[in-house]
Design an enzyme around this catalytic site. Structure first.
Site, mmCIF file in Angstrom:
data_model
loop_
_atom_site.group_PDB
_atom_site.id
_atom_site.type_symbol
_atom_site.label_atom_id
_atom_site.label_comp_id
_atom_site.label_asym_id
_atom_site.label_seq_id
_atom_site.Cartn_x
_atom_site.Cartn_y
_atom_site.Cartn_z
ATOM 1 N N LYS A 16 41.875 25.710 45.747
ATOM 2 C CA LYS A 16 43.245 25.347 45.365
ATOM 3 C C LYS A 16 44.282 25.985 46.291
ATOM 4 C CE LYS A 16 43.467 26.891 41.187
ATOM 5 N NZ LYS A 16 42.090 27.341 40.953
ATOM 6 N N ARG A 68 47.555 26.798 32.881
ATOM 7 C CA ARG A 68 46.139 27.125 32.806
ATOM 8 C C ARG A 68 45.603 27.034 31.382
ATOM 9 N NH1 ARG A 68 45.293 30.140 37.756
ATOM 10 N NH2 ARG A 68 43.137 30.766 37.960
ATOM 11 N N ARG A 95 35.011 34.887 50.193
ATOM 12 C CA ARG A 95 36.440 34.658 50.467
ATOM 13 C C ARG A 95 37.130 35.941 50.921
ATOM 14 N NH1 ARG A 95 39.935 31.676 46.064
ATOM 15 N NH2 ARG A 95 39.423 33.386 44.654
ATOM 16 N N ARG A 141 39.503 40.065 47.232
ATOM 17 C CA ARG A 141 40.241 40.235 45.979
ATOM 18 C C ARG A 141 39.413 41.000 44.963
ATOM 19 N NH1 ARG A 141 42.565 34.457 44.250
ATOM 20 N NH2 ARG A 141 41.691 35.133 42.275
ATOM 21 N N ARG A 194 35.816 34.071 34.796
ATOM 22 C CA ARG A 194 36.913 33.159 35.153
ATOM 23 C C ARG A 194 36.470 31.713 34.989
ATOM 24 N NH1 ARG A 194 37.885 35.509 40.853
ATOM 25 N NH2 ARG A 194 39.147 33.663 41.239
HETATM 26 P P1 ADP Z 1 41.648 31.407 41.046
HETATM 27 O O1 ADP Z 1 42.151 30.020 40.913
HETATM 28 O O2 ADP Z 1 40.789 31.594 42.246
HETATM 29 O O3 ADP Z 1 41.037 31.942 39.792
HETATM 30 P P2 ADP Z 1 44.391 32.530 41.038
HETATM 31 O O4 ADP Z 1 44.935 33.271 42.182
HETATM 32 O O5 ADP Z 1 45.023 31.210 40.691
HETATM 33 O O6 ADP Z 1 42.858 32.402 41.354
HETATM 34 O O7 ADP Z 1 44.468 33.445 39.712
HETATM 35 C C1 ADP Z 1 43.959 34.746 39.683
HETATM 36 C C2 ADP Z 1 44.104 35.335 38.292
HETATM 37 O O8 ADP Z 1 45.515 35.446 37.947
HETATM 38 C C3 ADP Z 1 43.515 34.514 37.147
HETATM 39 O O9 ADP Z 1 42.130 34.754 36.977
HETATM 40 C C4 ADP Z 1 44.345 35.003 35.955
HETATM 41 O O10 ADP Z 1 43.918 36.267 35.504
HETATM 42 C C5 ADP Z 1 45.724 35.184 36.573
HETATM 43 N N1 ADP Z 1 46.511 33.937 36.429
HETATM 44 C C6 ADP Z 1 46.882 33.090 37.428
HETATM 45 N N2 ADP Z 1 47.574 32.038 36.933
HETATM 46 C C7 ADP Z 1 47.656 32.232 35.586
HETATM 47 C C8 ADP Z 1 48.215 31.501 34.496
HETATM 48 N N3 ADP Z 1 48.853 30.326 34.693
HETATM 49 N N4 ADP Z 1 48.099 32.011 33.241
HETATM 50 C C9 ADP Z 1 47.477 33.166 33.029
HETATM 51 N N5 ADP Z 1 46.897 33.893 33.986
HETATM 52 C C10 ADP Z 1 46.979 33.452 35.261
#
Ligand code: ADP
Length: 225
Positions: free
Chosen positions: A13, A88, A127, A161, A172
């Site tokens: 993404k 999400r 990654r 990360r 996740r």
């Molecule tokens: P990925 O899509 O690889 O899991 P992201 O960078 O989008 O990585 O998100 C990393 C973390 O940040 C998520 O696992 C969550 O803990 C938090 N996070 C990101 N976006 C949201 C959201 N919309 N609501 C709640 N937590 C979020």
């Protein structure tokens, strides 16, 4: 254009969102990146978010929705935006619907990146992100930097990360299945979703996304045609 990019962790993404947003000249809004910025700056919000992110859980809705509301109130989002990582869960999707209704705007498209689960762990484990610019993303096998550990775009240090460890990735994925997949159904009911395979080279996936939203094509170097 107002676009949402949805997909499980490891679908690419962030990589696609950065390219799509640049191609369409709209801001790329990533809740994950916003939280990581807060964490790096040591803010209270960042410290709170970190406790959830480390375990692979969602950051609470009121925190996340507040951050997004602030972003969408900025003038640079008036011509459109690309949301990556938000909403999400269903509560966030409904909050976004409300924010958009208040400004009398609506989404144009929801792109659902699809990837087999067995690919996710290997993609995430390899990654590496650049400390200077989180949109510079590499993979130790699939898109390695020329010099190990060094960003090929700006020379920044590459790092892994905190939440990219295998046990956290599995959590996740579970959160994605139970909480985020229903968001796709929510937008499917509004006729907005196009599902795109996340397999293949970065420019191939990008072209699928561009076709889905009715915008040109790029070649392997990223040049428009
Ligand atoms: P990925 O899509 O690889 O899991 P992201 O960078 O989008 O990585 O998100 C990393 C973390 O940040 C998520 O696992 C969550 O803990 C938090 N996070 C990101 N976006 C949201 C959201 N919309 N609501 C709640 N937590 C979020």
């Amino acid at each position: 254009m107002r676009i949402l990019l949805i997909g499980p962790p490891g679908a690419g993404k962030g990589t696609q969102a950065a390219r799509l947003a640049a191609h369409l000249s709209i801001p790329h809004i990533s809740t994950g990146d916003l939280f990581r910025e807060h964490i790096d700056q040591g803010t209270e919000l960042g410290q709170n978010a970190l406790t959830h992110i480390r375990g692979g859980f969602l950051v609470p809705d009121e925190v996340t929705t507040g951050v997004i509301k602030e972003c969408l109130a900025r003038p640079d989002t008036e011509r459109g935006f690309l949301l990556d990582g938000f909403p999400r869960n269903l509560a966030q999707a409904k909050a976004l619907d409300g924010i958009l209704a208040d400004s009398e705007s609506r989404l144009d498209a929801v792109l659902d990146l699809e990837i087999p689960e067995d690919q996710v762990v290997s993609r995430i484990a390899g990654r590496r992100l650049c400390r200077q610019d989180r949109e510079h993303i590499f993979h130790v096998d699939y898109s390695p930097p020329e010099v190990a550990g060094v960003c090929g775009f700006c020379g920044g240090e590459l790092y892994q990360r905190d939440d990219d460890r295998e046990a956290t990735v599995r959590r996740r994925l579970e959160v994605y299945r139970t909480e985020t997949a229903p968001v796709v159904d929510h937008y499917q009911a509004q006729g907005l979703v196009t599902t795109i395979s996340a397999l293949g080279q970065v420019h191939e996936v990008l072209n699928r996304a561009l076709v889905a939203i009715g915008r040109g094509q790029v070649d392997a170097s990223g040049t428009s045609s």
